[in-house]
Write an enzyme that holds these catalytic residues in place. Structure first.
Site, PDB file in Angstrom:
ATOM      1  N   HIS A  25      54.308  17.865  50.105  1.00  0.00           N
ATOM      2  CA  HIS A  25      55.706  18.286  50.234  1.00  0.00           C
ATOM      3  C   HIS A  25      56.673  17.115  50.364  1.00  0.00           C
ATOM      4  O   HIS A  25      57.891  17.300  50.248  1.00  0.00           O
ATOM      5  CB  HIS A  25      55.851  19.186  51.465  1.00  0.00           C
ATOM      6  CG  HIS A  25      55.618  18.440  52.746  1.00  0.00           C
ATOM      7  ND1 HIS A  25      54.373  17.998  53.124  1.00  0.00           N
ATOM      8  CD2 HIS A  25      56.476  18.036  53.720  1.00  0.00           C
ATOM      9  CE1 HIS A  25      54.471  17.362  54.280  1.00  0.00           C
ATOM     10  NE2 HIS A  25      55.734  17.361  54.658  1.00  0.00           N
ATOM     11  N   ASP A  26      56.147  15.910  50.615  1.00  0.00           N
ATOM     12  CA  ASP A  26      56.993  14.722  50.788  1.00  0.00           C
ATOM     13  C   ASP A  26      56.976  13.806  49.566  1.00  0.00           C
ATOM     14  O   ASP A  26      57.549  12.722  49.605  1.00  0.00           O
ATOM     15  CB  ASP A  26      56.506  13.900  51.992  1.00  0.00           C
ATOM     16  CG  ASP A  26      57.053  14.427  53.309  1.00  0.00           C
ATOM     17  OD1 ASP A  26      58.092  15.110  53.292  1.00  0.00           O
ATOM     18  OD2 ASP A  26      56.431  14.159  54.353  1.00  0.00           O
ATOM     19  N   GLU A  81      48.748  12.233  59.473  1.00  0.00           N
ATOM     20  CA  GLU A  81      49.642  11.512  58.582  1.00  0.00           C
ATOM     21  C   GLU A  81      49.832  10.141  59.226  1.00  0.00           C
ATOM     22  O   GLU A  81      50.644   9.975  60.140  1.00  0.00           O
ATOM     23  CB  GLU A  81      50.987  12.231  58.440  1.00  0.00           C
ATOM     24  CG  GLU A  81      51.928  11.514  57.481  1.00  0.00           C
ATOM     25  CD  GLU A  81      53.335  12.087  57.467  1.00  0.00           C
ATOM     26  OE1 GLU A  81      53.978  12.067  56.405  1.00  0.00           O
ATOM     27  OE2 GLU A  81      53.820  12.531  58.533  1.00  0.00           O
ATOM     28  N   ASP A 126      51.054  22.853  61.091  1.00  0.00           N
ATOM     29  CA  ASP A 126      51.616  21.503  61.155  1.00  0.00           C
ATOM     30  C   ASP A 126      51.952  21.188  62.604  1.00  0.00           C
ATOM     31  O   ASP A 126      52.590  21.997  63.287  1.00  0.00           O
ATOM     32  CB  ASP A 126      52.889  21.433  60.296  1.00  0.00           C
ATOM     33  CG  ASP A 126      52.931  20.185  59.432  1.00  0.00           C
ATOM     34  OD1 ASP A 126      52.653  19.109  59.982  1.00  0.00           O
ATOM     35  OD2 ASP A 126      53.225  20.296  58.235  1.00  0.00           O
TER      36      ASP A 126
END
Length: 555
Positions: free
Chosen positions: A329-330, A257, A98
């Site tokens: 994960h969000d 993202e 990440d």
């Protein structure tokens, strides 16, 4: 579109804290990931994205990085990461890390030095301004609630900008020295054997200057950060420079993202030679959002889901390659989010898997998705760890919702839904840890777990393996990976159907409801490639789809 090494792959996201704990401390770790590589390989996974595993005080679960060149001791060591990279390479797998460079942690050396000397070199690594009595530089609301401005530690007359948590000061990308440090770090990891990065919250690196207020949109007197981002221009200069200095020379994979990009900017973001190899399609995850908060969100319907997917596919077309998800994960668990209340079943979970996986683009699977992990219903706010969920709970309460209503709201949308430990088996703590798990497990782990599905040919896990095998089948790979996506019978209620046209013509059909429905076929079926039922009621000109039945047929 130029063909790339990663187009035909299948990707998998690991949230390391909740994946697998090898040492019994209740927290997943890198040795745990190594132990499960063969499981991922058997599933058919090629690319593994690992959410942040760097040193961090965990104000935002690792997305507040205090050292970009090391591994958090709770996850292991740098040597463990090197071993993971080597073990992945043995299995022809690729590791992504990440990349979190909109902000760092307030415990990072750069910010500590900025606090020591705000007017020195490192003060210019951040956005630090003088304070004016009773006045903020702007009224932007941070993503986690409250103003984006915080008093600089040790300097009551100064303040710094943070668009996320106050312990996540924004890095000043306008400063060339900051960019140089970021590129140096990216190349350090790529040279070490990492195959690329998922790029976090990158749209936020460009601010609109000078700082200015926007219309107030909540009782807190603040304005959504989105209002500023819509007016910020010039991010391309930063992103093209980063691509040219890092990803490009390494032939690395990068997935952004990205939110709020304009149609005309798509070639710049993901076209040939674009800033990123790919970017996530968030059209379904953001659908129904309200500036008022989660409590005011519109629940997505099957027809909404279909419309979002088709719109994204059509706007991107052959410009580039999307990365497709139903959860991460969000987000809440996809099966709980997209399948209507009361309709959760093995068939509906398989349908949702088929509908997103057969879209054009790179499919990402989030840990536990392949076994159909579901949302966790909170009984008390004390069960919640996630900072954004806690903020939304208070927003809901302040809007007049009672305790039960507020808990119901956050149970539907909380990020903690996706962060509960992976359910490996039905033993204590779902086989995730021999210690006390850092976040409570979903009580349904006795029924939903890897061990119960691995040897069951009818399980969701086995179905995901079938989907992946179909994508990689030499006979159909070209069509599934590169073929055109054309909606079919788009107006038919609760039917999601589309062609994949390349050297073959495939038709993907999904009955997004409990009641059977008849679908007219454009031509005769040559072969049934995938079916979430043991049978199919089909004739030369039509097919009757059962309760949440999904099929892929060759015409």
């Amino acid at each position: 579109m130029e063909k790339k090494w990663w187009h035909e792959k299948v990707a998998y996201q690991i949230y390391p804290k909740s994946f697998y704990d090898s040492n019994g401390d209740g927290i997943g770790d890198i040795p745990g990931i190594i132990e499960k590589l063969d499981y991922l390989k058997a599933l058919g996974v090629d690319i593994v994205w690992i959410s942040p595993c760097y040193p961090s005080p965990f104000a935002d679960q690792g997305y507040d990085i205090s050292d970009y060149y090391n591994i958090n001791s709770v996850f292991g060591t740098l040597e463990d990461m090197d071993r993971l990279l080597a073990e992945a390479k043995k299995r022809d797998m690729y590791i992504l890390l990440d990349l979190v460079v909109n902000h760092c942690s307030d415990e990072h050396e750069w910010f500590q030095k900025a606090c020591e000397d705000p007017d020195g070199k490192y003060g210019n690594f951040f956005y630090i301004t003088d304070k004016k009595e009773g006045e903020l530089p702007c009224n932007w609301r941070s993503y986690f609630g409250g103003p984006v401005w915080e008093t600089l530690p040790g300097h009551p007359d100064k303040q710094y900008l943070h668009v996320f948590h106050r312990k996540q000061p924004d890095l000043n990308w306008e400063n060339p020295e900051v960019r140089e440090e970021i590129y140096k770090n990216i190349n350090w990891w790529l040279d070490r054997g990492v195959s690329g990065f998922r790029i976090d919250a990158i749209i936020n690196i460009k601010k609109k200057f000078p700082f200015a207020d926007y219309p107030v949109d909540r009782p807190d007197g603040l304005s959504s950060i989105q209002n500023m981002l819509k007016e910020a221009t010039g991010i391309g200069e930063f992103l093209s420079e980063m691509q040219a200095r890092t990803f490009g020379p390494h032939n690395a994979f990068s997935v952004g993202e990205v939110f709020d990009e304009k149609d005309e900017e798509l070639p710049d973001f993901i076209g040939d030679g674009g800033y990123f190899s790919s970017m996530f399609d968030f059209s379904t995850t953001i659908f129904g959002g309200s500036p008022n908060g989660w409590y005011d969100r519109k629940i997505i319907t099957p027809d909404d889901y279909k419309e979002c997917c088709f719109h994204s596919q059509q706007r991107v077309g052959d410009i580039g390659y999307l990365s497709n998800i139903i959860e991460n994960h969000d987000e809440p668990r996809g099966v709980s989010h997209y399948i209507p209340d009361g309709d959760l079943s093995l068939h509906s979970k398989k349908l949702l898997a088929t509908m997103y996986f057969m879209l054009r683009g790179l499919p990402f699977i989030y840990q536990g998705q392949e076994i159909g992990m579901e949302n966790l219903r909170f009984q008390s706010i004390d069960q919640v760890d996630d900072i954004s969920t806690i903020d939304e709970y208070h927003v809901a309460k302040n809007a007049g919702l009672n305790e039960k209503e507020a808990l119901s709201c956050i149970s539907r949308y909380s990020r903690d839904n996706a962060r509960t430990p992976v359910q490996w088996n039905d033993s204590a703590n779902a086989g995730f840890t021999s210690g006390n798990p850092w976040l409570p497990l979903n009580p349904n782990y006795k029924e939903i777990n890897v061990a119960s599905q691995e040897n069951d040919p009818d399980s969701l896990l086995s179905f995901y393996k079938e989907l992946i095998a179909l994508r990689k089948n030499p006979e159909y790979k070209e069509t599934i990976v590169y073929g055109e996506l054309i909606p079919y019978l788009e107006e038919q209620h609760n039917l999601m159907s589309y062609y994949r046209k390349g050297d073959k013509t495939l038709l993907v059909l999904g009955n997004f409801q409990k009641e059977p429905q008849t679908v007219k076929l454009p031509s005769a079926c040559r072969k049934v490639l995938l079916n979430n039922y043991p049978q199919l009621n089909i004739s030369d000109d039509s097919v009757i789809l059962d309760n949440y039945q999904a099929v892929v047929i060759e015409l």
